[in-house]
Design a protein around this motif. Sequence first.
Motif, PDB file in Angstrom:
ATOM      1  N   LEU A  11      11.875   3.223 -29.069  1.00 16.96           N
ATOM      2  CA  LEU A  11      10.845   3.658 -29.766  1.00 16.96           C
ATOM      3  C   LEU A  11       9.798   4.453 -28.777  1.00 16.96           C
ATOM      4  O   LEU A  11       9.144   5.475 -29.215  1.00 16.96           O
ATOM      5  CB  LEU A  11       9.895   2.384 -30.153  1.00 16.96           C
ATOM      6  CG  LEU A  11      10.400   1.793 -31.489  1.00 16.96           C
ATOM      7  CD1 LEU A  11       9.685   0.441 -31.568  1.00 16.96           C
ATOM      8  CD2 LEU A  11      10.231   2.384 -32.644  1.00 16.96           C
ATOM      9  N   LEU A  70      15.207  -1.819 -28.728  1.00 12.19           N
ATOM     10  CA  LEU A  70      14.515  -0.804 -29.809  1.00 12.19           C
ATOM     11  C   LEU A  70      13.099  -0.658 -28.944  1.00 12.19           C
ATOM     12  O   LEU A  70      12.555   0.485 -29.288  1.00 12.19           O
ATOM     13  CB  LEU A  70      14.272  -2.116 -30.837  1.00 12.19           C
ATOM     14  CG  LEU A  70      13.514  -1.342 -32.050  1.00 12.19           C
ATOM     15  CD1 LEU A  70      14.146   0.037 -32.459  1.00 12.19           C
ATOM     16  CD2 LEU A  70      13.362  -2.279 -33.204  1.00 12.19           C
ATOM     17  N   TYR A  71      12.535  -1.458 -27.985  1.00 19.51           N
ATOM     18  CA  TYR A  71      11.250  -1.299 -27.433  1.00 19.51           C
ATOM     19  C   TYR A  71      11.513   0.262 -26.611  1.00 19.51           C
ATOM     20  O   TYR A  71      10.517   0.987 -26.765  1.00 19.51           O
ATOM     21  CB  TYR A  71      10.974  -2.334 -26.535  1.00 19.51           C
ATOM     22  CG  TYR A  71       9.896  -1.988 -25.485  1.00 19.51           C
ATOM     23  CD1 TYR A  71       8.511  -2.167 -25.877  1.00 19.51           C
ATOM     24  CD2 TYR A  71      10.130  -1.880 -24.075  1.00 19.51           C
ATOM     25  CE1 TYR A  71       7.451  -2.133 -25.071  1.00 19.51           C
ATOM     26  CE2 TYR A  71       9.131  -1.526 -23.318  1.00 19.51           C
ATOM     27  CZ  TYR A  71       7.676  -1.666 -23.783  1.00 19.51           C
ATOM     28  OH  TYR A  71       6.610  -1.720 -22.950  1.00 19.51           O
ATOM     29  N   THR A 104       8.102  -4.574 -36.616  1.00 20.80           N
ATOM     30  CA  THR A 104       7.846  -3.138 -36.471  1.00 20.80           C
ATOM     31  C   THR A 104       6.799  -2.582 -37.467  1.00 20.80           C
ATOM     32  O   THR A 104       5.813  -1.894 -36.846  1.00 20.80           O
ATOM     33  CB  THR A 104       9.123  -2.428 -36.462  1.00 20.80           C
ATOM     34  OG1 THR A 104      10.143  -3.045 -35.818  1.00 20.80           O
ATOM     35  CG2 THR A 104       8.910  -0.997 -35.761  1.00 20.80           C
ATOM     36  N   GLN A 148       9.264   8.384 -29.674  1.00 23.05           N
ATOM     37  CA  GLN A 148       7.719   9.068 -29.546  1.00 23.05           C
ATOM     38  C   GLN A 148       7.456  10.058 -28.587  1.00 23.05           C
ATOM     39  O   GLN A 148       6.648  10.906 -29.006  1.00 23.05           O
ATOM     40  CB  GLN A 148       6.658   7.838 -29.548  1.00 23.05           C
ATOM     41  CG  GLN A 148       6.697   6.810 -30.684  1.00 23.05           C
ATOM     42  CD  GLN A 148       5.832   5.503 -30.490  1.00 23.05           C
ATOM     43  OE1 GLN A 148       4.650   5.863 -30.946  1.00 23.05           O
ATOM     44  NE2 GLN A 148       6.174   4.669 -30.359  1.00 23.05           N
ATOM     45  N   THR A 205      10.699   6.495 -36.676  1.00 26.97           N
ATOM     46  CA  THR A 205       9.674   7.623 -36.077  1.00 26.97           C
ATOM     47  C   THR A 205       9.781   8.890 -36.724  1.00 26.97           C
ATOM     48  O   THR A 205       8.826   9.488 -36.747  1.00 26.97           O
ATOM     49  CB  THR A 205      10.087   7.733 -34.558  1.00 26.97           C
ATOM     50  OG1 THR A 205      11.456   7.962 -34.554  1.00 26.97           O
ATOM     51  CG2 THR A 205       9.863   6.282 -33.855  1.00 26.97           C
ATOM     52  N   THR A 228      15.489   3.482 -35.171  1.00 21.28           N
ATOM     53  CA  THR A 228      14.510   4.364 -34.409  1.00 21.28           C
ATOM     54  C   THR A 228      14.172   5.544 -34.962  1.00 21.28           C
ATOM     55  O   THR A 228      12.997   6.035 -35.220  1.00 21.28           O
ATOM     56  CB  THR A 228      14.964   4.377 -32.963  1.00 21.28           C
ATOM     57  OG1 THR A 228      15.088   2.937 -32.345  1.00 21.28           O
ATOM     58  CG2 THR A 228      13.719   5.029 -32.150  1.00 21.28           C
ATOM     59  N   TYR A 254       4.833  -4.880 -30.569  1.00 22.30           N
ATOM     60  CA  TYR A 254       6.220  -5.326 -30.791  1.00 22.30           C
ATOM     61  C   TYR A 254       6.725  -6.404 -29.864  1.00 22.30           C
ATOM     62  O   TYR A 254       7.506  -7.486 -30.111  1.00 22.30           O
ATOM     63  CB  TYR A 254       7.169  -4.107 -31.152  1.00 22.30           C
ATOM     64  CG  TYR A 254       8.532  -4.512 -31.067  1.00 22.30           C
ATOM     65  CD1 TYR A 254       9.032  -4.879 -32.553  1.00 22.30           C
ATOM     66  CD2 TYR A 254       9.450  -4.300 -30.128  1.00 22.30           C
ATOM     67  CE1 TYR A 254      10.466  -5.088 -32.751  1.00 22.30           C
ATOM     68  CE2 TYR A 254      10.962  -4.606 -30.465  1.00 22.30           C
ATOM     69  CZ  TYR A 254      11.524  -4.785 -31.458  1.00 22.30           C
ATOM     70  OH  TYR A 254      12.778  -5.164 -31.667  1.00 22.30           O
ATOM     71  N   GLU A 303       4.683  -0.160 -29.690  1.00 23.26           N
ATOM     72  CA  GLU A 303       5.779  -0.779 -28.984  1.00 23.26           C
ATOM     73  C   GLU A 303       5.403  -2.056 -28.071  1.00 23.26           C
ATOM     74  O   GLU A 303       6.047  -2.856 -27.744  1.00 23.26           O
ATOM     75  CB  GLU A 303       6.449   0.244 -27.952  1.00 23.26           C
ATOM     76  CG  GLU A 303       5.784   0.876 -27.142  1.00 23.26           C
ATOM     77  CD  GLU A 303       5.036   2.112 -27.552  1.00 23.26           C
ATOM     78  OE1 GLU A 303       4.459   2.951 -26.660  1.00 23.26           O
ATOM     79  OE2 GLU A 303       5.066   2.534 -28.691  1.00 23.26           O
TER      80      GLU A 303
END
Length: 318
Positions: free
Chosen positions: A96, A92-93, A44, A100, A30, A26, A62, A59
């Motif tokens: 992310l 991971l969702y 991704t 951000q 990012t 991540t 994804y 996201e």
Amino acid sequence: MTVNHKIIWNEFKDYFFITLGLVMYTIAFTVFLMPYQIVAGGVTGLSAIIYYATGFHLENTYIIINGILLVVALKILGFKFMVKTIYAIFALYFLLIFAQNALPTQENGLPIKLLGEGQDFMSMIIGCALTGIGLATVFLHNGSTGGTDIIAASINKYHNVSLGSVLIAVDFCIIGSCMFFPQFGTYIERAHKVMFGFCVMAMENFVLDYVMNARRESVQFLIFTRKWQEIANAIGTEMNHGVTILDGHGWYTGQEIKVLCILAKKRESVYIFRLIKMIDPQAFVSQSAVIGVYGEGFDEMKVKIKQEKKNHEDSIRH
């Protein structure tokens, strides 16, 4: 430590290192790739391409694509593998989203360029190294970040094909899709973005394969010693390793000698050398790297046997 406690501890370690790998991925994506609109492979990367072109949050793309792939791959990979994959996908969702929101943004809504303007190439190198290590960490602990990783893991389960090779083939198609988005500018600008993406693909998968294979790399020892019984016993008892004893004949001395043949993981080399030196400092030792070792304690032979041949062999046995 009891068997149940050991199982729980191993599961805890898996989830810990999967999370660590996802955090690393991540940060790399990012902080180093997104700000420069560097395209990458995988779901991704595809989500990022759609985000750069349309503004639809990556996201969300994804999680939608991965939801479809999870349903398809459930039968192939099994429930145990899928539990960790589902965990990794949702982790991971949210990572992310968090990353951000936590990072300062540019005027175009992307995270700030940490390395400054015109540092696309350097940012790509750092980002690829970190994403490759992150993905390898997840794979080495029985997890997956979903998407193309699911496809790669499914193929790797039945065929002796490296994960990096599978990912390169899929990523080639994903990165090449940039040519169909006019939002990326002229054909020259799109081609530039695609070529940059291919560099990302090559570097990321090189790091992935390097980290994966470094842990699985094996070596072969040939040990010529008069104290072969003591050395074989030490390796067999202290390391729980199998030892093969070969008969040798010295051409110069004309004497018979026993030769110990040992296959081991590369990380075990120092301990084996230490045992040998403690017992017989005068031993003659040959160590060589081997391409692959298959069988109990090592890798599984991932080849298919034709059904007709298998039936014929079974009939001969009976």
